[in-house]
Design an enzyme around this catalytic site. Structure first.
Site, PDB file in Angstrom:
ATOM      1  N   CYS A   1       4.517  13.190   8.330  1.00  0.00           N
ATOM      2  CA  CYS A   1       3.805  12.129   9.041  1.00  0.00           C
ATOM      3  C   CYS A   1       4.297  10.734   8.658  1.00  0.00           C
ATOM      4  O   CYS A   1       3.724   9.736   9.070  1.00  0.00           O
ATOM      5  CB  CYS A   1       2.300  12.250   8.847  1.00  0.00           C
ATOM      6  SG  CYS A   1       1.783  12.006   7.160  1.00  0.00           S
TER       7      CYS A   1
ATOM      8  N   HIS B   1       1.983  -2.748   7.219  1.00  0.00           N
ATOM      9  CA  HIS B   1       0.960  -2.259   8.132  1.00  0.00           C
ATOM     10  C   HIS B   1       0.882  -2.987   9.449  1.00  0.00           C
ATOM     11  O   HIS B   1       0.511  -2.403  10.461  1.00  0.00           O
ATOM     12  CB  HIS B   1      -0.378  -2.130   7.407  1.00  0.00           C
ATOM     13  CG  HIS B   1      -0.409  -0.821   6.710  1.00  0.00           C
ATOM     14  ND1 HIS B   1       0.241  -0.641   5.516  1.00  0.00           N
ATOM     15  CD2 HIS B   1      -0.851   0.389   7.105  1.00  0.00           C
ATOM     16  CE1 HIS B   1       0.140   0.634   5.181  1.00  0.00           C
ATOM     17  NE2 HIS B   1      -0.508   1.274   6.121  1.00  0.00           N
TER      18      HIS B   1
ATOM     19  N   ASP C   1       5.999   6.619   1.514  1.00  0.00           N
ATOM     20  CA  ASP C   1       5.762   6.447   0.083  1.00  0.00           C
ATOM     21  C   ASP C   1       6.701   7.313  -0.745  1.00  0.00           C
ATOM     22  O   ASP C   1       7.219   6.870  -1.770  1.00  0.00           O
ATOM     23  CB  ASP C   1       4.300   6.774  -0.260  1.00  0.00           C
ATOM     24  CG  ASP C   1       3.401   5.587   0.019  1.00  0.00           C
ATOM     25  OD1 ASP C   1       3.784   4.466  -0.385  1.00  0.00           O
ATOM     26  OD2 ASP C   1       2.355   5.759   0.656  1.00  0.00           O
TER      27      ASP C   1
HETATM   28  C1  PEP Z   1       3.573   7.664   4.219  1.00  0.00           C
HETATM   29  O1  PEP Z   1       3.483   7.201   3.089  1.00  0.00           O
HETATM   30  O2  PEP Z   1       4.633   8.110   4.695  1.00  0.00           O
HETATM   31  C2  PEP Z   1       2.398   7.720   5.111  1.00  0.00           C
HETATM   32  C3  PEP Z   1       2.405   8.410   6.225  1.00  0.00           C
HETATM   33  O3  PEP Z   1       1.319   7.011   4.770  1.00  0.00           O
HETATM   34  P1  PEP Z   1       1.211   5.423   4.821  1.00  0.00           P
HETATM   35  O4  PEP Z   1       2.393   4.901   5.585  1.00  0.00           O
HETATM   36  O5  PEP Z   1      -0.086   5.124   5.497  1.00  0.00           O
HETATM   37  O6  PEP Z   1       1.240   5.052   3.382  1.00  0.00           O
HETATM   38 MG    MG Z   2       1.555   6.857   2.166  1.00  0.00          MG
END
Ligand code: PEP
Ligand code: MG
Length: 755
Positions: free
Chosen positions: A680, A367, A633
């Site tokens: 996304c 993050h 993920d």
């Molecule tokens: C993902 O998992 O691709 C996603 C967009 O969510 P995050 O990166 O916040 O887990």
């Molecule tokens: Mg995710």
């Protein structure tokens, strides 16, 4: 020979006087080696400095021929002195001439001497030079003599970094500590930044090395150790440390080291030899760092890292350095260097001045990297040992595209990067000229480009990039940067600000997605072995409906009658998605009953990021208004590779056939159910990967703001039809198995795509 040495304490006192006396730099060094020789009853004391061309130059001697000073040099690894410097270790020899590394230098007149004691001169674990005493006779050395020489070396190391000392350095050379260094790390946030190092955890500057009152210093040391132990215990008991088993593990080893008798003994011996408590900690820390840098075993290296951290902690306690620097006060073009950093810590810095971050740890999808990207801060992770090799204010170049860092760059490297920066500014100008254009491929396929966001700070980028809206607003970032649970009013305020700013542009608010590396300390009470697959995200939300209801309420109130889009993360099966929709609908009904405005339209969607749901898409899509793929993920779980573990995170190509087939399954299901689909995950923001997504029929991509320009540029130049056909043929098995990345690279060359 006068063997009345007076002991190390007397020596340190004399050295301090010599340092304060009004002498020229060479005279001062001459005086120092003389004092050491006298005190240790040696016939020779010599001081060699490691230059940036890896030569050890004799800087001062008492006992060898004076003409050799600044003339004699040894290569790193050559002779006994070179051996000490190369290995960063002490050599105590009864008869130096019998040692296989002995290298005779006629100009020094060294042949008359036998016993030899040499120690490395270290600073932050790095070699600055070598200090040697020699004796005519053969003899053994007692441990306290080695200790005394090491202590003296600590003092010399400080002296080497003073401005006065620069006068002794030959033109064209420099000391090794200031040598340019390059690091090959991991690209975590695109772009190039030139600036000056700001250490996240600044090094403590020691002002007083020599103890005036040894019992007093011992007492200071003991008290500091006791205070440090208590603070570690406190951390154990605080809520923060319930967070993860990893933190606990680190603390366990801190606790173990804090009570390690060997470590404490070495510290107190250093004080007894005449150093202040802080200088003693530095002395012992230097040895640890030197061992750490030589270590290739990752386990031992990690332990030494912990010990180094602990020593740093002790240094802060002993010097009352208190909390870290005021995070607001950054120099222009600051580049933050840290071992690791949480997203909240990054946000504490003044973003107007912060250009880049360099971490010893850090992974692409962690993050802190996501936050850095969303703020346009250039970043590199996995820069091994950089913290101990740099000083505040050092010049540094960060290449977040190639994952390279140049510390104290030589002029040609700096010039190349200035050129790159100019080029990237020209590219930015080009992207700026595309802002008003729609993203349409040459053969007429319209692509929607959207932002991933999560902070008020990155909303403004919307106007600059011309993105059509926010495809993913990560609501958990508000929770991650807060020190306590954000209240309803605070949540409403944030959501309202986002919607007000976005105006007509759509915003997809994703419900709280906590877990994995999204640490929210105040929300967890137990540690988990495997938090990425633990009590997280939707599971946590359904178990804590109060939290979910508050968030939904905040979204509905902030919308105040406007259109609202809500995205449900980590959906593993349809049933739990429906439960969540139930909570949302009940809140809407409640709002209606209370006479407040309900959203003019409410769309609810699911994130596709847990493999299980791929096999229930028909059922799920019957209940969704839209869906969004979280490739970060999805790929992590499909390939069983932890996205935050840099060792494995990049082991499998996310656009290789099996992964791309999985994504295509979702595309086909969305088409069948006529449901809008967005990507996304980070894949959407990388041109080649985005091309793969377009090739399998995706038309909505949501990404970090800095990716919009490059992706739009690629889209505008691309003739998608033939590429799509080629890729689909591979996925359908109509042609022999082919590497998709290679295929796309070939196409991008053929079509001259800016990738
Ligand atoms: C993902 O998992 O691709 C996603 C967009 O969510 P995050 O990166 O916040 O887990
Ligand atoms: Mg995710």
């Amino acid at each position: 020979m006068d063997i009345d040495k007076g002991g190390p304490r007397v020596l340190l006192r004399h050295l301090r006087e010599a340092m304060a006396a009004s002498l020229g730099p060479q005279e001062r060094l001459d005086k120092i080696v003389e004092l050491i020789a006298q005190n240790m009853g040696a016939q020779v004391c010599s001081f060699y400095v490691l230059r940036d061309d890896a030569a050890l130059e004799l800087f001062a001697t008492r006992g060898l021929k004076r003409e050799a000073v600044h003339m004699t040099t040894l290569r790193l690894g050559e002779g006994l002195v070179g051996h000490i410097a190369a290995e960063a270790e002490t050599l105590a020899l009864q008869d130096a001439q019998n040692h296989p590394s002995f290298a005779y230098r006629a100009e020094t007149g060294e042949d008359a001497f036998h016993a030899f004691l040499g120690v490395p001169v270290l600073r932050a674990g790095q070699i600055l030079g070598v200090l040697v005493v020699q004796y005519i006779e053969t003899r053994e050395f007692a441990e306290d003599e080695t200790e005394a020489l090491l202590t003296t070396a600590t003092l010399l190391a400080e002296m080497l970094l003073t401005a006065e000392f620069e006068m002794l350095i030959k033109p064209g050379a420099d000391i090794d500590l200031r040598r340019p260094r390059a690091f090959e790390g991991l690209a975590i946030a695109d772009g190039v930044a030139l600036g000056h190092v700001v250490l996240h955890d600044p090094r403590v500057v020691i002002k007083n090395f020599v103890a005036d009152d040894i019992p007093h210093e011992k007492n200071r040391l003991e008290q500091a150790i006791a205070r440090m132990r208590v603070s570690i215990d406190d951390m154990f008991n605080s809520g923060d440390m319930q967070v993860s088993s990893e933190h606990r593990e680190i603390l366990e080893s801190y606790r173990m080291f804090a009570h390690d008798r060997g470590w404490v003994r070495r510290l107190s011996e250093a004080v007894e030899s005449g150093l202040t408590a802080e200088a003693a900690v530095e002395r012992v820390q230097n040895d640890t760092r030197a061992r750490m840098l030589r270590q290739s075993d990752p386990y031992i290296r990690d332990r030494l890292h912990d010990l180094d951290d602990l020593a740093h902690r002790l240094l802060r306690v002993v010097t009352d350095a208190g909390s870290l620097m005021d995070k607001g006060e950054l120099p222009e073009n600051a580049i933050l260097v840290a071992r690791n950093l949480g997203p909240a810590e990054l946000l504490e810095y003044d973003r107007a001045r912060l250009r880049g971050i360099v971490l010893e740890e850090g992974a692409t999808t962690s993050h802190v990297s996501i936050v850095a990207r969303s703020l346009g801060i250039v970043g590199v992770g996995q820069a091994q040992n950089i913290v101990s090799m740099c000083e505040d204010g050092d010049e540094i170049v960060v290449d977040g595209s190639a994952g390279l860092v140049h510390l104290r760059p030589p002029p040609d490297v700096e010039a190349t990067y200035l050129e790159k920066l100019a080029l990237s500014e020209r590219r930015q100008e080009k992207y700026a000229s595309l802002v008003e254009k729609d993203a349409v491929t040459k053969d007429g396929v319209r692509i929607n480009l959207l932002h991933n966001s999560g902070l008020v700070a990155d909303l403004h980028a919307l106007d600059k990039t011309g993105a059509e809206g926010i495809g993913l607003f990560r609501t958990e970032l508000q929770f991650m940067v807060a020190s306590k649970l954000p209240r309803l009013a605070e949540q409403i305020e944030l959501f309202r600000e986002v919607m007000d700013f976005a105006g007509d542009r759509p915003v997809v608010f994703r419900l709280l997605d906590i877990g994995g590396d999204k640490v929210v300390p105040y929300l967890r009470s137990t540690s988990e072995e495997n938090p990425a697959m633990g009590w997280r995200s939707l599971r946590l939300a359904l178990d804590r409906p109060g939290l979910l209801r508050t968030q939904v309420r905040a979204l509905l109130q902030a919308a105040d009658g406007r259109a609202l889009k809500i995205l449900v993360p980590m959906v593993t099966e349809t049933e739990e998605y429906c439960k969540c929709v139930g909570v949302i609908r009940r809140e809407v009904a409640r709002l209606g009953r209370s006479g407040q405005k309900t959203p003019e339209t409410l769309e609810i969607g699911a994130m596709i990021e847990v493999p299980s749901i791929l096999f229930e898409l028909d059922e799920l899509l019957a209940h969704t208004d839209f869906i969004s793929i979280g490739s970060n993920d999805l790929i992590q779980f499909l390939t069983a590779t932890d996205r935050a573990n840099t060792r494995v995170a990049n082991s499998y190509d996310p656009i290789a056939t099996p992964r791309l087939r999985a994504i295509r399954m979702i595309v086909r299901a969305a088409e069948k159910h006529n449901i809008p689909l967005t990507m996304c995950g980070e894949l959407a923001g990388r041109p080649l990967e985005a091309l793969a997504l377009l090739a399998i029929g995706m038309t909505k991509l949501s990404m970090g703001p800095s990716s919009i320009g490059p992706i739009k540029d690629m889209v505008l130049n691309c003739d998608l039809g033939p590429i799509a056909q080629d890729i689909q043929n591979v996925l359908d098995g109509k042609v022999p198995p082919t590497n998709i990345r290679d295929l796309l690279t070939g196409w991008s060359e053929k079509q001259n795509l800016p990738i």
